[in-house]
Write a protein that holds these residues in place. Structure first.
Motif, PDB file in Angstrom:
ATOM      1  N   GLN A 176     -65.565  13.982 -80.660  1.00  0.00           N
ATOM      2  CA  GLN A 176     -66.834  14.187 -81.365  1.00  0.00           C
ATOM      3  C   GLN A 176     -67.810  15.083 -80.614  1.00  0.00           C
ATOM      4  OE1 GLN A 176     -65.363  10.826 -81.682  1.00  0.00           O
ATOM      5  NE2 GLN A 176     -64.658  11.829 -83.551  1.00  0.00           N
ATOM      6  N   GLY A 177     -67.432  15.558 -79.438  1.00  0.00           N
ATOM      7  CA  GLY A 177     -68.313  16.434 -78.677  1.00  0.00           C
ATOM      8  C   GLY A 177     -68.831  15.767 -77.424  1.00  0.00           C
ATOM      9  N   SER A 178     -69.660  16.483 -76.686  1.00  0.00           N
ATOM     10  CA  SER A 178     -70.210  15.952 -75.434  1.00  0.00           C
ATOM     11  C   SER A 178     -71.184  14.814 -75.732  1.00  0.00           C
ATOM     12  CB  SER A 178     -70.926  17.046 -74.653  1.00  0.00           C
ATOM     13  OG  SER A 178     -72.141  17.389 -75.291  1.00  0.00           O
ATOM     14  N   LYS A 179     -71.466  14.028 -74.718  1.00  0.00           N
ATOM     15  CA  LYS A 179     -72.388  12.910 -74.917  1.00  0.00           C
ATOM     16  C   LYS A 179     -73.783  13.371 -75.338  1.00  0.00           C
ATOM     17  CE  LYS A 179     -69.847   9.567 -72.171  1.00  0.00           C
ATOM     18  NZ  LYS A 179     -69.779   8.715 -70.973  1.00  0.00           N
ATOM     19  N   PRO A 180     -74.383  14.395 -74.709  1.00  0.00           N
ATOM     20  CA  PRO A 180     -75.678  14.866 -75.207  1.00  0.00           C
ATOM     21  C   PRO A 180     -75.631  15.333 -76.660  1.00  0.00           C
ATOM     22  CG  PRO A 180     -75.339  15.659 -72.974  1.00  0.00           C
ATOM     23  CD  PRO A 180     -74.038  15.041 -73.421  1.00  0.00           C
ATOM     24  N   GLU A 181     -74.542  15.995 -77.052  1.00  0.00           N
ATOM     25  CA  GLU A 181     -74.421  16.444 -78.447  1.00  0.00           C
ATOM     26  C   GLU A 181     -74.430  15.260 -79.408  1.00  0.00           C
ATOM     27  OE1 GLU A 181     -71.720  20.480 -77.702  1.00  0.00           O
ATOM     28  OE2 GLU A 181     -70.754  18.591 -78.212  1.00  0.00           O
ATOM     29  N   VAL A 182     -73.647  14.229 -79.085  1.00  0.00           N
ATOM     30  CA  VAL A 182     -73.589  13.051 -79.955  1.00  0.00           C
ATOM     31  C   VAL A 182     -74.941  12.342 -79.978  1.00  0.00           C
ATOM     32  CG1 VAL A 182     -72.512  10.796 -80.318  1.00  0.00           C
ATOM     33  CG2 VAL A 182     -71.111  12.754 -79.628  1.00  0.00           C
ATOM     34  N   LEU A 183     -75.578  12.201 -78.827  1.00  0.00           N
ATOM     35  CA  LEU A 183     -76.884  11.535 -78.776  1.00  0.00           C
ATOM     36  C   LEU A 183     -77.925  12.286 -79.595  1.00  0.00           C
ATOM     37  CD1 LEU A 183     -76.985  10.504 -75.004  1.00  0.00           C
ATOM     38  CD2 LEU A 183     -76.733   8.966 -76.975  1.00  0.00           C
ATOM     39  N   ARG A 184     -77.876  13.609 -79.573  1.00  0.00           N
ATOM     40  CA  ARG A 184     -78.829  14.382 -80.383  1.00  0.00           C
ATOM     41  C   ARG A 184     -78.641  14.079 -81.862  1.00  0.00           C
ATOM     42  NH1 ARG A 184     -78.071  18.460 -76.335  1.00  0.00           N
ATOM     43  NH2 ARG A 184     -76.367  19.438 -77.495  1.00  0.00           N
ATOM     44  N   ARG A 185     -77.388  13.982 -82.298  1.00  0.00           N
ATOM     45  CA  ARG A 185     -77.130  13.671 -83.705  1.00  0.00           C
ATOM     46  C   ARG A 185     -77.588  12.253 -84.048  1.00  0.00           C
ATOM     47  NH1 ARG A 185     -72.067  16.330 -82.570  1.00  0.00           N
ATOM     48  NH2 ARG A 185     -70.926  14.344 -82.644  1.00  0.00           N
ATOM     49  N   LEU A 186     -77.340  11.314 -83.148  1.00  0.00           N
ATOM     50  CA  LEU A 186     -77.744   9.927 -83.406  1.00  0.00           C
ATOM     51  C   LEU A 186     -79.253   9.777 -83.460  1.00  0.00           C
ATOM     52  CD1 LEU A 186     -75.252   7.983 -81.079  1.00  0.00           C
ATOM     53  CD2 LEU A 186     -75.216   8.065 -83.579  1.00  0.00           C
ATOM     54  N   LEU A 187     -79.940  10.530 -82.618  1.00  0.00           N
ATOM     55  CA  LEU A 187     -81.393  10.394 -82.512  1.00  0.00           C
ATOM     56  C   LEU A 187     -82.099  10.783 -83.808  1.00  0.00           C
ATOM     57  CD1 LEU A 187     -83.412   9.480 -80.344  1.00  0.00           C
ATOM     58  CD2 LEU A 187     -83.615  11.872 -79.635  1.00  0.00           C
ATOM     59  N   VAL A 188     -81.478  11.619 -84.582  1.00  0.00           N
ATOM     60  CA  VAL A 188     -82.067  12.024 -85.863  1.00  0.00           C
ATOM     61  C   VAL A 188     -82.239  10.815 -86.772  1.00  0.00           C
ATOM     62  CG1 VAL A 188     -81.691  13.396 -87.943  1.00  0.00           C
ATOM     63  CG2 VAL A 188     -81.130  14.363 -85.706  1.00  0.00           C
ATOM     64  N   ARG A 189     -81.271   9.893 -86.720  1.00  0.00           N
ATOM     65  CA  ARG A 189     -81.302   8.718 -87.599  1.00  0.00           C
ATOM     66  C   ARG A 189     -81.790   7.456 -86.910  1.00  0.00           C
ATOM     67  NH1 ARG A 189     -76.274   7.576 -88.301  1.00  0.00           N
ATOM     68  NH2 ARG A 189     -75.336   9.291 -87.136  1.00  0.00           N
ATOM     69  N   HIS A 190     -81.830   7.478 -85.570  1.00  0.00           N
ATOM     70  CA  HIS A 190     -82.192   6.272 -84.813  1.00  0.00           C
ATOM     71  C   HIS A 190     -83.237   6.645 -83.754  1.00  0.00           C
ATOM     72  CE1 HIS A 190     -78.746   4.202 -86.633  1.00  0.00           C
ATOM     73  NE2 HIS A 190     -78.055   5.285 -86.364  1.00  0.00           N
ATOM     74  N   PRO A 191     -84.504   6.573 -84.086  1.00  0.00           N
ATOM     75  CA  PRO A 191     -85.539   7.011 -83.146  1.00  0.00           C
ATOM     76  C   PRO A 191     -85.643   6.147 -81.894  1.00  0.00           C
ATOM     77  CG  PRO A 191     -86.519   6.006 -85.105  1.00  0.00           C
ATOM     78  CD  PRO A 191     -85.066   6.181 -85.389  1.00  0.00           C
ATOM     79  N   ARG A 192     -85.150   4.893 -81.942  1.00  0.00           N
ATOM     80  CA  ARG A 192     -85.128   4.041 -80.748  1.00  0.00           C
ATOM     81  C   ARG A 192     -83.688   3.931 -80.276  1.00  0.00           C
ATOM     82  NH1 ARG A 192     -87.407  -1.302 -80.049  1.00  0.00           N
ATOM     83  NH2 ARG A 192     -87.655  -0.524 -77.937  1.00  0.00           N
ATOM     84  N   LEU A 193     -83.345   4.797 -79.342  1.00  0.00           N
ATOM     85  CA  LEU A 193     -81.961   4.919 -78.880  1.00  0.00           C
ATOM     86  C   LEU A 193     -81.909   4.565 -77.395  1.00  0.00           C
ATOM     87  CD1 LEU A 193     -79.277   5.853 -80.192  1.00  0.00           C
ATOM     88  CD2 LEU A 193     -79.737   8.132 -79.274  1.00  0.00           C
ATOM     89  N   TRP A 194     -81.082   3.585 -77.053  1.00  0.00           N
ATOM     90  CA  TRP A 194     -80.868   3.193 -75.660  1.00  0.00           C
ATOM     91  C   TRP A 194     -79.445   3.586 -75.280  1.00  0.00           C
ATOM     92  CZ3 TRP A 194     -83.112  -2.401 -74.671  1.00  0.00           C
ATOM     93  CH2 TRP A 194     -84.468  -2.418 -75.024  1.00  0.00           C
ATOM     94  N   PHE A 195     -79.280   4.193 -74.099  1.00  0.00           N
ATOM     95  CA  PHE A 195     -77.986   4.693 -73.663  1.00  0.00           C
ATOM     96  C   PHE A 195     -77.644   4.080 -72.312  1.00  0.00           C
ATOM     97  CE2 PHE A 195     -75.535   8.532 -71.886  1.00  0.00           C
ATOM     98  CZ  PHE A 195     -74.327   8.066 -72.378  1.00  0.00           C
ATOM     99  N   VAL A 196     -76.491   3.412 -72.241  1.00  0.00           N
ATOM    100  CA  VAL A 196     -76.070   2.673 -71.050  1.00  0.00           C
ATOM    101  C   VAL A 196     -74.840   3.354 -70.461  1.00  0.00           C
ATOM    102  CG1 VAL A 196     -75.458   0.401 -70.127  1.00  0.00           C
ATOM    103  CG2 VAL A 196     -76.917   0.567 -72.176  1.00  0.00           C
TER     104      VAL A 196
END
Length: 253
Positions: A176-196
């Motif tokens: 699905q791509g690099s971790k920053p790429e995936v997080l950018r896509r997720l952040l569009v739909r989930h404004p409160r995003l926690w990454f562990v």
């Protein structure tokens, strides 16, 4: 914080080194792939200590295969490799005449054959860290969504989670791509995003991305950490110990 709260975050977990300790499988699979590509080399069946020292630096599966091959060399300058790991990778690929996609494909072929031959034996090479399965199930019970974001192949991670009866709301593998790429896509739909995560360099890349400033980052105190990874953490990266991890989200740092 309760699971019914509209403010509940989406918690995104790295897989290897955060949820699962797969060190035995990493060496087994990396060794098998390296021997498939270079049958003349000799490698021990048990992971050498040098592999454990290199593991915190390894970011993608293909690197494990390359490191296994390197550990067959009597003249390996381990301390230099540890000090200049990223810079050495292209040189080492050239030395062996391999490419990253070739190594990744070989590694995944080895794993796929192992799963077809004896899934239980392959699964037995992995173990969840203490308390992880119970904590994820409590998130489910609280109605808090959690996902997995890994550089492992999606199907392999899915099989390990499935064996523990764990079902993330989504599973993102290296496909699905690099971790920053995936997080950018997720952040569009989930404004409160926690990454562990357990890789400090990965979290530093996230913190350096202007599009990801809203992501709350956690570095776990277990997993594949380098000796100084928990020292002088930059602003925005929070140290997460097992006791806090097991507690309510409202008490996480």
């Amino acid at each position: 914080m309760t699971g019914n709260s509209p403010a509940a975050p989406l918690v995104v977990f790295d897989f290897d080194g955060v949820l699962v300790d797969g060190m035995a499988e990493y060496w087994w699979a990396a060794r098998a792939a390296a021997l498939q590509l270079a049958p003349a080399i000799a490698l021990p069946e048990q992971a050498p200590a040098a592999f454990a020292r290199l593991r915190p630096l390894i970011h993608k599966g293909w690197e494990m295969v390359l490191m296994a091959a390197e550990l067959s060399r009597a003249d390996l300058a381990l301390e230099d490799l540890l000090a200049h790991y990223s810079q050495r990778l292209p040189q080492l690929l050239a030395r062996w005449g391999w490419s990253a996609p070739q190594l990744q494909q070989t590694l995944e072929q080895v794993r796929s054959r192992a799963i077809r031959a004896d899934l239980s034996a392959w699964l037995a090479l992995h173990r969840f860290y203490p308390g992880v399965v119970e904590r994820l199930r409590r998130l489910d019970g609280d109605g808090v969504a959690w996902m997995v974001l890994t550089t492992k192949g999606k199907d392999f991670a899915h099989r390990i989670l499935q064996a523990a009866a764990l079902e993330p709301s989504a599973l993102h593998g290296h496909e699905q791509g690099s971790k920053p790429e995936v997080l950018r896509r997720l952040l569009v739909r989930h404004p409160r995003l926690w990454f562990v995560e357990d890789r400090r360099p990965t979290l530093e890349r996230v913190r350096a991305d202007p599009a990801l400033t809203a992501v709350r980052c956690f570095l776990v105190s277990w997993g594949y950490l380098g000796p100084a990874d928990g020292v002088d953490l930059p602003d925005g990266i929070h140290w997460l110990e097992p006791e806090r991890f097991a507690g309510p989200l409202a008490q996480w740092p």
